[in-house]
Write an enzyme that holds these catalytic residues in place. Structure first.
Site, PDB file in Angstrom:
ATOM      1  CG  ASN A 367      66.595  56.828  57.351  1.00 26.82           C
ATOM      2  OD1 ASN A 367      66.024  55.864  56.857  1.00 26.82           O
ATOM      3  ND2 ASN A 367      67.899  57.002  57.220  1.00 26.82           N
ATOM      4  CG  ASP A 368      64.566  54.753  61.399  1.00 23.91           C
ATOM      5  OD1 ASP A 368      65.281  54.271  60.504  1.00 23.91           O
ATOM      6  OD2 ASP A 368      65.006  55.101  62.505  1.00 23.91           O
ATOM      7  CB  VAL A 369      58.772  57.911  60.148  1.00 23.48           C
ATOM      8  CG1 VAL A 369      59.071  57.813  61.631  1.00 23.48           C
ATOM      9  CG2 VAL A 369      59.362  59.185  59.558  1.00 23.48           C
ATOM     10  CB  THR A 370      59.986  57.798  54.827  1.00 23.75           C
ATOM     11  OG1 THR A 370      61.422  57.768  54.890  1.00 23.75           O
ATOM     12  CG2 THR A 370      59.478  59.104  55.412  1.00 23.75           C
ATOM     13  CB  ALA A 408      65.817  51.928  63.272  1.00 25.89           C
TER      14      ALA A 408
END
Length: 441
Positions: A367-370, A408
């Site tokens: 999620n957060d890393v994309t 996050a």
């Protein structure tokens, strides 16, 4: 043997043997230490070793891969706590009357060991989601908490032999470890674990100096140096400084409901059959693994799907973000467990240039890393963090259980992109269904 074992950890083919070599080295070090005169009560030592084995071996053998970051945090904390206890024993045993070459390393070990112990335990609670969110510690408070143990250590080093002051050092350093880690969440957690790991190594090396124990010095410095290098590399990959990680944490952990971004948009769902068709007729598919893959234990199903696609002439690569998952190298470990060839695992800098020619990006619980908000939303807590450029690929398939946010706790506009389709459900089940559909084509 410590150095050789660490060197062998660089690749999945030799990692297991490297662990074994280092373990034998530790066994020799322990045996050599016990063989020295004046060691103490052997019965108590044997009982302690037996308790450690009884707790550690079953825990390590039974832990799920999803809980590995928590175990790493706990084991790291135990190391820091052990060093802090050693410092207490040495200080009390000498009545505080120690030469400077022993006293200074003991004070250093006490401070860093206590920070590592308490900070690692907070990291465990956050990773286990027993602690949601976290208070934002004012920088002034953190600065005071950092100054107190240093000031007390200077007083003791200047000639005070007060045991009370030594205990206050441990308490204030522990408070610093707690208040420094409590606010941190999201993508910063792997950096925190790596930093605390380095702290434990440095404190162990300091204890080795005080005890004149060469094996402890060597092992501690290996852990401290490697942990420091890893921390620096991950922080640079996130385009952030270590200070920024500890004083301006990303996110608060947990996840509220995801809502559409300000420009509106609707998330589009898809089926396993439609995904199978897209993947089967693609030229390049990039798999983007995240914590959702770990939770579902889907790595073997993903490897089987990739093998089936490759039989059909589809090129399959894996995009690995430096902080994907909950600890450094989390995705690498999972995929190595599934026998995915190591040369197919591409680091962020290597894979981002490939997304423009990628037909389908298969995002599995990442999620957060994309999240494109890292590039465009200035008030986002992940703003400025380098991400995997999956939104630049021809189409995106996202496998998630629901529309909840990531660690996050922020929205991901990628889910509302017209080129993105959502396949809801358990990742392992979804991948298995896609594989069945591909085989049926």
């Amino acid at each position: 043997m410590f150095i050789t074992g660490l060197r062998m950890l660089r690749g999945p083919r030799t990692a297991v043997r490297g662990n074994q070599v280092a373990a034998v080295g530790m066994a020799i070090a322990v045996g050599a230490t016990l063989a020295q005169p004046g060691v103490g009560d052997w019965l108590l030592i044997v009982i302690g070793v037996a308790i450690g084995v009884a707790v550690g071996v079953p825990a390590a053998r039974s832990v799920k891969m999803t809980a590995m970051p928590q175990m790493v945090a706990l084991f790291n904390g135990v190391g820091g706590g052990a060093v802090a206890l050693i410092s207490v024993v040495e200080f009390r045993g000498a009545g505080g009357d120690l030469p400077a070459q022993e006293l200074i390393p003991i004070l250093f070990a006490a401070i860093i060991g206590s920070i590592s112990f308490w900070g690692s335990n907070i990291a465990f609670l956050k990773l286990q989601e027993l602690m949601k969110g976290g208070l934002k510690t004012p920088k002034a408070v953190t600065a005071v908490l950092a100054a107190i143990p240093v000031a007390l250590a200077i007083v003791i080093a200047a000639g005070s032999e007060s045991e009370l002051l030594f205990w206050l050092i441990l308490l204030s350093a522990g408070a610093l470890g707690i208040f420094a880690v409590v606010p941190i969440g999201g993508a910063d957690m792997p950096v925190v674990i790596s930093t605390l790991n380095a702290f434990t190594g440095l404190s162990a090396a300091a204890a080795g100096v005080a005890l004149d124990n060469t094996a402890l010095i060597v092992a501690g410095m290996l852990v401290g140096a490697s942990g420091t290098i890893l921390t620096k590399q991950m922080a640079e990959a996130m385009n952030r400084s270590i200070g920024n990680v500890f004083f301006a944490g990303v996110g608060t952990g947990g996840g509220g409901a995801l809502v559409a971004p300000g420009g509106g948009g609707t998330a589009r769902s898809t089926s396993a059959a439609d995904v199978a068709i897209q993947l089967s007729y693609a030229r390049l598919v990039v798999v983007v693994p995240g914590y959702g893959m770990a939770v579902a234990q889907a790595q073997r199903a993903v490897a089987d799907l990739a093998a089936e696609l490759e039989k059909r002439g589809v090129e399959v690569l894996y995009a690995i973000h430096p902080v994907a998952g909950r600890m450094p190298g989390h995705m690498n470990v999972l995929l190595a467990e599934a026998d995915v060839p190591y040369d197919k695992l591409k680091e962020m800098d290597d894979i981002n240039g490939e997304f423009a020619r990628t037909d389908v990006s298969l995002v599995i619980g990442a999620n957060d890393v994309t999240n494109p908000a890292a590039r465009t939303v200035a008030d986002s807590p992940i703003y400025g963090m380098p991400i995997l450029d999956v939104d630049k690929s021809g189409s995106v398939i996202v496998l998630k259980r629901s529309m909840s946010s990531g660690f996050a706790g922020i929205d991901n506009p990628l889910f509302y992109d017209p080129k993105t389709a959502m396949l809801f459900g358990d990742a392992k089940t979804s991948v298995s269904e896609i594989l069945s559909e591909v085989q049926a084509l």
